[in-house]
Scaffold this motif. Structure first.
Motif, PDB file in Angstrom:
ATOM      1  N   LEU A  70       0.752  -1.189  -0.013  1.00  0.00           N
ATOM      2  CA  LEU A  70       0.013   0.232   0.062  1.00  0.00           C
ATOM      3  C   LEU A  70       0.907   1.163  -0.106  1.00  0.00           C
TER       4      LEU A  70
ATOM      5  N   THR B   8      -0.865   6.538   1.992  1.00  0.00           N
ATOM      6  CA  THR B   8      -1.997   7.394   1.746  1.00  0.00           C
ATOM      7  C   THR B   8      -2.755   7.526   3.028  1.00  0.00           C
ATOM      8  N   VAL B   9      -2.599   7.032   4.251  1.00  0.00           N
ATOM      9  CA  VAL B   9      -3.329   7.423   5.289  1.00  0.00           C
ATOM     10  C   VAL B   9      -2.326   7.847   6.474  1.00  0.00           C
TER      11      VAL B   9
ATOM     12  N   THR C 165      -8.954   1.590  10.894  1.00  0.00           N
ATOM     13  CA  THR C 165      -9.591   0.993   9.728  1.00  0.00           C
ATOM     14  C   THR C 165      -8.759  -0.016   9.231  1.00  0.00           C
TER      15      THR C 165
ATOM     16  N   GLN D  70      -7.625  -0.082   6.239  1.00  0.00           N
ATOM     17  CA  GLN D  70      -6.698   0.345   5.404  1.00  0.00           C
ATOM     18  C   GLN D  70      -5.367   0.701   6.396  1.00  0.00           C
ATOM     19  N   GLN D  71      -5.589   1.178   7.622  1.00  0.00           N
ATOM     20  CA  GLN D  71      -4.611   1.593   8.483  1.00  0.00           C
ATOM     21  C   GLN D  71      -3.858   0.436   8.886  1.00  0.00           C
TER      22      GLN D  71
ATOM     23  N   LEU E 226      -3.621  -2.520   7.570  1.00  0.00           N
ATOM     24  CA  LEU E 226      -2.782  -3.079   6.467  1.00  0.00           C
ATOM     25  C   LEU E 226      -1.602  -2.243   6.018  1.00  0.00           C
ATOM     26  N   GLN E 227      -1.683  -0.908   6.318  1.00  0.00           N
ATOM     27  CA  GLN E 227      -0.604  -0.098   6.104  1.00  0.00           C
ATOM     28  C   GLN E 227       0.377  -0.389   7.288  1.00  0.00           C
TER      29      GLN E 227
END
Length: 466
Positions: free
Chosen positions: A2, A5-6, A110, A112-113, A115-116
């Motif tokens: 990833l 982006t976060v 989240t 996404q966070q 996974l980041q």
């Protein structure tokens, strides 16, 4: 991988610090002289059990509800923290989600966070390789050396890469930034745990030769599974003989196990040791290696392997794991010989351990997989008999199963037969809780821990003086 982006974990923590430290300092100033509890002589002479004298932010342990993570029960964590939701098993969250949750004092990430953060941990491994000197020294250790000793040595070897230690010696740190290098060290240490675990397991069963490969596109738990051999066709690893469905279940079991073992209040030996050594401004590598050494004790982290041995021994001495009367008689004979029933009872809990329940749910969701495993059947049937026997016996304050009743035997089912190695997996998970706390110890500026000790003469004077 990833793209960034976060907001990063470090950015989230930095934003929280002003509010959290203000709350902490105001509370301490206002209530510093308020007495919380009275410590008895028996408490002093019995391992300080239950003394309310230690600050621990991330988790608390309720005798009935079990562990709370930032005031969330395990059940709430399982429904709130993000996971990969493979096969619709949405109750299995990523341990990276719990790491974020504990590091931020209760902010739910989240997916996404999470996974980041998983990607960040992968990148910290430098292409999935231990430093050459660490790998070389671990390769030279006696193959029969206890795996927890190998793990402790591995962490100590990694210590030379500590940002905190180097910058403190160089005089480039101040108290306001202690936490930043502590965070960097902690994340680097956690990132290296799969590599250390894989190396140790290969030392145990494959002459130190790699059993699998690190995959930077996969999560932390998957890479632990990969490095202990789930994807390598080798006679040395029983795990590699699993079907694709079983391999997927094994990875999910690893995610579940790692997620629920991260922390268990601060008073347990591994957490307290890490906190105590860290209170001397010791870097995370040295601090957590002390926790590892405590985790290796038979009364702490080795409990799961003792249950495995117990179940195997018991199954060899009864006619059927389904015969409840025979199980009951076996347990009574055991207690009459002044032996214990491993996996039952707990220092704090007075109810069934919710972590055990989560593992039992894992079994129920895969009932066909475990239908012919006599050891897992015995584990399940013991829950119908052991609490009754222990209650009638009358010497156990908590007759209910704890997490160790199920954890080891499930790994054993999937081919992880090296029971001593199970504590290394525990150690991978337990790094998350105490190291999250260590970051906040630095943020709050907690002092070196130094309780007052008393000899017997001093105690006599205290209890006999008017």
């Amino acid at each position: 991988m990833l793209k960034n982006t976060v907001r990063s974990l470090k950015d989230e923590i930095k934003e929280l610090i002003p509010q959290k430290t203000q709350q902490f300092n105001l509370f301490r100033k206002k209530f510093k002289d308020v007495k919380i509890d009275t410590i008895t002589v028996n408490s002093i002479l019995s391992g300080m059990r239950g003394n309310k004298s230690m600050f621990w932010q991330g988790t608390t342990l309720d005798p009935i509800e079990g562990i709370r993570f930032n005031n969330f029960t395990l059940s709430q964590c399982q429904t709130s923290l993000p996971g990969l939701n493979q096969n619709n098993h949405s109750n299995i969250f990523l341990p990276e989600s719990m790491l974020w949750f504990l590091m931020t004092g209760g902010k739910i990430p989240t997916l996404q966070q999470s996974l980041q953060l998983s990607n960040d941990l992968s990148e910290r491994t430098k292409n999935g390789n231990l430093p050459p000197n660490v790998n070389n020294i671990l390769s030279q250790l006696p193959k029969k050396m206890h795996p927890m000793t190998q793990l402790s040595i591995g962490l100590l070897l990694l210590q030379e890469n500590s940002f905190f230690q180097k910058n403190y010696e160089n005089g480039t740190l101040n108290k306001d930034t202690y936490w930043e290098d502590t965070l960097e060290d902690s994340l680097n240490l956690i990132a290296m745990m799969p590599l250390l675990a894989g190396k140790i397991y290969s030392n145990m069963i494959n002459e130190g030769k790699p059993l699998g490969q690190f995959n930077p596109s996969k999560d932390w738990s998957y890479n632990i599974c990969s490095l202990i051999g789930i994807n390598k066709n080798s006679d040395s690893s029983n795990i590699s003989n699993l079907s694709n469905r079983q391999l997927e279940d094994f990875v999910n079991l690893m995610r579940l196990y790692l997620g629920i073992h991260v922390d268990h209040e601060g008073g347990n030996v591994s957490a307290h040791s890490t906190h105590l050594v860290g209170s001397a401004l010791t870097d995370p590598y040295l601090s957590y290696s002390s926790g590892i050494n405590g985790l290796a004790g038979p009364l702490h982290g080795l409990a799961a392997q003792e249950v495995v041995r117990f179940l195997i021994e018991m199954n060899s001495n009864i006619s059927s794991p389904k015969n409840l009367l025979e199980i009951e008689n076996y347990l009574w004979n055991l207690l009459s010989c002044k032996r214990v029933i491993p996996g039952y009872g707990h220092a704090v809990l007075r109810n069934t351990d919710p972590r055990f329940t989560s593992l039992l749910n894992f079994v129920h969701e895969r009932s066909q997989e475990f239908a012919n495993d006599s050891h897992v059947q015995l584990m399940q049937n013991l829950t119908k008999v052991a609490p009754k026997v222990l209650t009638e016996h009358g010497k156990c304050q908590n007759p209910y199963p704890n997490v160790d009743s199920a954890s080891g035997i499930l790994f054993y089912h999937y081919g992880l037969k090296q029971t001593l190695f199970m504590t290394v997996i525990f150690a991978c998970s337990r790094a998350i809780g105490p190291l999250s706390q260590l970051v906040w110890d630095r943020i709050y500026g907690l002092p070196i821990e130094r309780p007052k000790s008393l000899d017997l003469n001093s105690l006599k004077k205290l209890v006999t003086s008017p």
